[in-house]
Design a protein around this motif. Sequence first.
Motif, PDB file in Angstrom:
ATOM      1  N   ALA A 114       0.804  -1.230   0.000  1.00 20.42           N
ATOM      2  CA  ALA A 114       0.000   0.000   0.000  1.00 20.42           C
ATOM      3  C   ALA A 114       0.833   1.274   0.000  1.00 20.42           C
ATOM      4  O   ALA A 114       0.298   2.372  -0.179  1.00 20.42           O
ATOM      5  CB  ALA A 114      -0.928   0.003   1.213  1.00 20.42           C
ATOM      6  N   THR A 156       0.433   4.800  -2.022  1.00 19.68           N
ATOM      7  CA  THR A 156      -0.791   4.749  -2.827  1.00 19.68           C
ATOM      8  C   THR A 156      -1.853   5.624  -2.166  1.00 19.68           C
ATOM      9  O   THR A 156      -1.655   6.133  -1.048  1.00 19.68           O
ATOM     10  CB  THR A 156      -1.351   3.319  -2.931  1.00 19.68           C
ATOM     11  OG1 THR A 156      -1.853   2.933  -1.639  1.00 19.68           O
ATOM     12  CG2 THR A 156      -0.305   2.325  -3.396  1.00 19.68           C
ATOM     13  N   HIS A 157      -2.990   5.710  -2.840  1.00 15.26           N
ATOM     14  CA  HIS A 157      -4.086   6.498  -2.268  1.00 15.26           C
ATOM     15  C   HIS A 157      -4.672   5.841  -1.018  1.00 15.26           C
ATOM     16  O   HIS A 157      -5.399   6.501  -0.272  1.00 15.26           O
ATOM     17  CB  HIS A 157      -5.169   6.734  -3.329  1.00 15.26           C
ATOM     18  CG  HIS A 157      -4.994   8.038  -4.036  1.00 15.26           C
ATOM     19  ND1 HIS A 157      -6.007   8.922  -4.276  1.00 15.26           N
ATOM     20  CD2 HIS A 157      -3.871   8.630  -4.531  1.00 15.26           C
ATOM     21  CE1 HIS A 157      -5.538   9.990  -4.893  1.00 15.26           C
ATOM     22  NE2 HIS A 157      -4.248   9.834  -5.063  1.00 15.26           N
ATOM     23  N   PHE A 158      -4.347   4.570  -0.772  1.00 15.89           N
ATOM     24  CA  PHE A 158      -4.790   3.953   0.478  1.00 15.89           C
ATOM     25  C   PHE A 158      -4.216   4.728   1.670  1.00 15.89           C
ATOM     26  O   PHE A 158      -4.908   4.976   2.660  1.00 15.89           O
ATOM     27  CB  PHE A 158      -4.331   2.483   0.533  1.00 15.89           C
ATOM     28  CG  PHE A 158      -4.905   1.719   1.696  1.00 15.89           C
ATOM     29  CD1 PHE A 158      -6.090   1.010   1.574  1.00 15.89           C
ATOM     30  CD2 PHE A 158      -4.270   1.721   2.928  1.00 15.89           C
ATOM     31  CE1 PHE A 158      -6.635   0.318   2.655  1.00 15.89           C
ATOM     32  CE2 PHE A 158      -4.798   1.038   4.013  1.00 15.89           C
ATOM     33  CZ  PHE A 158      -5.982   0.333   3.876  1.00 15.89           C
ATOM     34  N   MET A 216     -10.941   6.370  -1.633  1.00 20.79           N
ATOM     35  CA  MET A 216      -9.488   6.368  -1.875  1.00 20.79           C
ATOM     36  C   MET A 216      -8.838   5.081  -1.379  1.00 20.79           C
ATOM     37  O   MET A 216      -7.773   4.690  -1.862  1.00 20.79           O
ATOM     38  CB  MET A 216      -8.839   7.579  -1.205  1.00 20.79           C
ATOM     39  CG  MET A 216      -9.131   8.871  -1.917  1.00 20.79           C
ATOM     40  SD  MET A 216      -8.144  10.194  -1.233  1.00 20.79           S
ATOM     41  CE  MET A 216      -9.096  11.603  -1.763  1.00 20.79           C
ATOM     42  N   HIS A 217      -9.471   4.426  -0.379  1.00 23.84           N
ATOM     43  CA  HIS A 217      -8.968   3.099  -0.012  1.00 23.84           C
ATOM     44  C   HIS A 217      -8.995   2.195  -1.240  1.00 23.84           C
ATOM     45  O   HIS A 217      -8.060   1.426  -1.493  1.00 23.84           O
ATOM     46  CB  HIS A 217      -9.851   2.464   1.078  1.00 23.84           C
ATOM     47  CG  HIS A 217      -9.774   3.150   2.404  1.00 23.84           C
ATOM     48  ND1 HIS A 217     -10.840   3.835   2.957  1.00 23.84           N
ATOM     49  CD2 HIS A 217      -8.768   3.258   3.304  1.00 23.84           C
ATOM     50  CE1 HIS A 217     -10.489   4.323   4.138  1.00 23.84           C
ATOM     51  NE2 HIS A 217      -9.231   3.983   4.372  1.00 23.84           N
ATOM     52  N   THR A 265      -9.216   3.098  -4.599  1.00 21.74           N
ATOM     53  CA  THR A 265      -8.279   3.494  -5.667  1.00 21.74           C
ATOM     54  C   THR A 265      -6.852   3.120  -5.272  1.00 21.74           C
ATOM     55  O   THR A 265      -6.059   2.691  -6.115  1.00 21.74           O
ATOM     56  CB  THR A 265      -8.352   5.011  -5.958  1.00 21.74           C
ATOM     57  OG1 THR A 265      -8.291   5.717  -4.725  1.00 21.74           O
ATOM     58  CG2 THR A 265      -9.609   5.363  -6.694  1.00 21.74           C
ATOM     59  N   GLY A 266      -6.563   3.251  -3.970  1.00 22.45           N
ATOM     60  CA  GLY A 266      -5.228   2.861  -3.505  1.00 22.45           C
ATOM     61  C   GLY A 266      -4.984   1.379  -3.700  1.00 22.45           C
ATOM     62  O   GLY A 266      -3.933   0.962  -4.203  1.00 22.45           O
ATOM     63  N   ARG A 313      -0.125   8.030  -4.896  1.00 25.90           N
ATOM     64  CA  ARG A 313      -0.427   9.373  -4.434  1.00 25.90           C
ATOM     65  C   ARG A 313       0.430  10.372  -5.214  1.00 25.90           C
ATOM     66  O   ARG A 313       1.458  10.015  -5.777  1.00 25.90           O
ATOM     67  CB  ARG A 313      -0.181   9.490  -2.925  1.00 25.90           C
ATOM     68  CG  ARG A 313       1.262   9.293  -2.535  1.00 25.90           C
ATOM     69  CD  ARG A 313       1.470   9.082  -1.042  1.00 25.90           C
ATOM     70  NE  ARG A 313       1.084  10.245  -0.243  1.00 25.90           N
ATOM     71  CZ  ARG A 313       1.412  10.391   1.042  1.00 25.90           C
ATOM     72  NH1 ARG A 313       2.141   9.450   1.657  1.00 25.90           N
ATOM     73  NH2 ARG A 313       1.036  11.438   1.722  1.00 25.90           N
TER      74      ARG A 313
END
Lengths: 114, 835
Positions: free
Chosen positions: B384, B387-389, B445-446, B448-449, B455
Motif C-alpha cells: 500500500a 498509494t491512495h490507500f 481512496m482506499h 483506488t489505492g 499518491r
Amino acid sequence: MTRSSPLLTLAAGFTIWAIGFAVIYAVQGAGCAYGWDRIALGPISLLRWILGMLATGTAVCIYLTKRKLSNILAANARNEADHFLLSIATCAALIAIPTTLFTFAGILITTVCG
Amino acid sequence: MSTPSPIRLHKELSRIWDTAPGLGRLSAVNHTVLGKRFIITAFVFFTIGGLLAMLIRAQLATSKNAFVGPDIYNQIFTMHGTIMMFLFAIPMFEGFAIYLLPKMLGARDMAFPRMAAYCYWCYLFGGSILIAALLLGVAPDGGWFMYTPLNSKPYSPSINADIWLLGITFVEISALSAAIEIIVSILKLRAPGMTLNRMPIMAWYLLITAFMMLFGFPPLILASALLELERAFGLPFFDPTRGGDALLWQHLFWLFGHPEVYIIFLPAAGAISMMVPTFARHELIGYRTVILAIIAVAFLSFGLWVHHMFTVGIPHLALTFFSAASGLVAIPTAVQIFAWIATIANGRPKLDVPMLYLFGFFVIFIIGGLTGVMVAMVPFNLQAHDTHFVVAHLHYVLVGGFVFPMLAAAYYWLPHFTGKSSEHVLSRPAFWLIFVGFNLTFFLMHLTGLLGMPRRVSTYPLEAKWDWLNLLSSFGSFIMTIGFALFVIDVFLQMRFGTRFRRDPWTAKTLEWATPTPATSYAFASLPEISDRADRLEPAALGPKLARGEGYLGFTRNNWMETLGLDMMTARPTEVIVLPRPSFLPFWTGLATGAFVLCLLFKLYWLSLVPFAITIGLWFVWTLTTGGRTDMAPLDIGHGQSAPPHWQVERPPSWWAMLFAISGDAVMVTSLIFGSLFLIVVAPQWPPQAFATVSPWLLAAIVWGAIVAALAGRFALKQLLSGTAPLAGLSVAGVGHLVTLTAATIAISNMGTLTAHSQAAMLFALLAMAALHAFIGLLLIAYGFLRHFSGKLSALRSMDLRIGKLWHDATAVMVLACVVAALVLQFDLSSARLR
C-alpha cells in the motif's frame, strides 16, 4: 525524593524503554554495518547475542524500576497527589515490561541483517 | 488588602488588563485575545488549505485531466499538506490551549504573555511568507515531507524548497516556544489547591502534548537547517555521492513527523474528554487510566517513525521493532476510546450538536485507526506504500482525530467566546454534509489505492479504470466543502443572533465556565481555591463568588497584572507572578525575526546580521520592565496569606522555562550526534578519501572554555548569594564562553573546504553547534551585567543568575558531547568492518 520527582517518575518506565529502543536499533545498525552478524558465538551470531542481552537488560531495568516505585508507593507516598502520581508511574512501568518484550520479540525470530 | 465592590473590582481589573483599541491591538499580550487570534488565523489557513484540496480533487476528477499542469499541481498538493499540518492543526491547538488553559486552571493568564504574542507574530509572518510564495507561483513543490534528493539543489534549484525550510522553521520555533509556555503554565500557574491529580483531564493532555512538541520538533528544525546549509552552501549532509545520505533526512523528518500525528490528535482527545462527561452527565470514567494511556501513546509514538520508511531497504529485524511499536500504539488509543464509551454508557447522554460531531469522530477515527494497524504491518505496507490507500488512512486519522473534535469543540466553547447560547438550526445539516462528503471523498481512496493508484500523481490514464471512483471522490469533496461553508455561516449567525446567557450553558463541571462570558481580559476577578477534582465543580455557583472577589488576589495593587504561582506538587501558593503589561515589543521583535528569515531566503547573509542584532537587542529591551530594584516583603494574596513576588523565589516560571528549553536543546544536539554516527555507519561513500581534521588543542580549548564558563557561572551566583557583586564570576564566565566561541571559529576556518565530503560538513555542524551554545552563553553573561548595573540583582533577587547558571552548565555538557562526536568523526573506523 525532591519536590517534583513524583512527576518525573511518571516517565521512568517508558524512558528506559525508549533508551533501550534507541540503543538496540543503533547497535543493530552498527552490528550489521560492521559484520557482527557473521561472527558465530555458539548456535547464534554475536550480534543476536548482544541484541538479546540488551533487550533483556532493558526489561530487567524496567522491572527493577517498577519494583522501586512500588516500594516508594507503599512506604513513602506523602499525600494524595504523590500517591496518585506514583500509582500511575508504577502502572506505566509495569506495562512498559510487556511493551519491551513485544517490541523486541523479533530478535528471537527474524534474520538480523537480511 | 480590602476587596472593592464587584463592579469597582471589575473596572479596575479591566483598566489594568484590557488591550488598547485601534493600533493598540498590536500590543496585545492577553491570552484571551491571542487565543482567538491563533484560532481565527488557523481557520483562515485551513480555508486556504481546503481550497487547494478542491483544486486537487478537480484535477483528479477524471483521467487525463489538464485542469492544472503538473508543476502547479506539485505546488498545490505540497502546500495543502504543509498548510494543514503546520499552519492549521498545530496553531489551532495552540490557540485553544492559550485561550482555555488559564481559565481551566484558575489563573489569569499564561506564564509568558509576551512570548505568546511573539509566537503569534512569528506564526503569522512565517505562514504569510508561504502563502505569498503560493500566490507568486514559487511555493514549495517537493511534497510536504521534503524528501531529498528531490528537494536538494540539483533537482529543486529555485527558491521553492528554501521557502519551506525557512518559513516552516520560523513557524516551528514559534510552536516550540508555545510548548514551553504551555508546560510551565500547567505546572506553575494553577488555582491554589489544584494538585496534579485534581487537574481537568485536558490539562494532562496538553501537558503531555507540549512535552511531545518539545522533544519532537528539534529534529525537524535541525534537519531543515542542515538541508538549507546544503542548498545554500553545498554542505553535503544528504548527498550520497559526497558521503551524505538521503535517508538521514527521512529519519530526522519522521522522528518529528510521526509524533506530530499524536501531537495533533491528543489535544483533540483532551477536548473530547471534556465534552463527553458534560453531555453524558457523568464524570470521565478511568481518569487515572486515561492519563496512563496518554503517557503510553506519547512514548510509543516516538518509537514508530520508521514505519514511514518500510520500503527503503531496512533490515527485517529493525522493521519488526517499528512494526510492533506501530501496532502497540493502538492499545492505549483504544483505552481512551473505551473510556469515552464507558462514560457515555454510564451516564444519561443528551445528543446535542457537539455530541453529533463526536459521533462523527468515533466513526471516522476508528476506521482510520484500523487502517493504521493495517499499514503498520510490513507486508501490507509494502503493497500500500505511496498509494491512495495511505492518503485515505491519514485523512481518516487526521480529520477524524482532529477536525471533527475541533468542530465539536467549536460548538461547545463558542458560547464561552461570544457570551451567546447556540440555536443549532444549521449545525446539524452542516454536520451531515461534512460527514457524508468526507466519507464519500476518502473512503473511495482506499479502493483506488488498493487498485494501485499512486499518491501525488497529477493525472492517470483512462485504461486504469479509476475514473468513476475518482469522480465520486471529487463529488464528495464538494459536498464536504458545502458543509464547511454552512458551518462558517452557522458560527457567524450564532455570534450575531445567539441569545445571551449568564454562565455555564451546558451545566459543565469545569472551571472555565466560572469566568464571565464572553471572557474578560483578566479571566477571574479573584482566583478560586480548589478542594476537589476540577471536573466536579459547580461553575454557576462558584463564578459569582469569584466575581465578588472572595477568592485569592481579589484586589488590584500597583497597577500590576498579578496571578499566583504554585508549588508543583502541593499546589500551595509560592509566589505572586507579576505579568508584563501590553507591549508592542513582541510585534516589533516578530517583524525583525521575519526580516532575518527573509534575508536568509534571499541569500542576503551579511545584511541578515542587522535584523538578527535588532531581534536580540529587542529581547534585551523586553527585560527592562521585569523584576524589582529593591527586596520586597511578602505580598498579601488574600485569605490571610502572603507570598513573595516571583523574582524573589528560587525557581520562578522563567527558571522552569529555561530548564525545558535546555531539554529541547539536548534533543537537538543528540539528533546532530545521531546524524554524525548515522553517516559513519550507513552512508555509502564513507570514509572520505581525505579526512578533515581539527587540532586537538583547539578541541581542548573549546571544552575548557565551556567548563570554565559553567564553574564561573556557579561562582557568580555564589557571590551574589553571599552579598558580593557577581562581577568577577560573570567576567570569567564570559571569558570562558569567548574562548569556546573563538576556538570553534578558528577550528572551522582552518578546516578548508566543507563541501567535498559530509565528514567535513558534519564536523563543521558540530563545532558550529558548540559555538552557538557559547554565543548564547555570552548573551546571558551580558544580561547578567545588565541586571546587575540596573540594580535588579541581590541575594534575594538572584533569579537571573540562576537561569544563566542553568545554561552555562548545559553548555558545558553539550559542548563536551559535540567535541567527543567531532573526535569520533575524525577516525577512520572502516577497518573495523568485516570484509
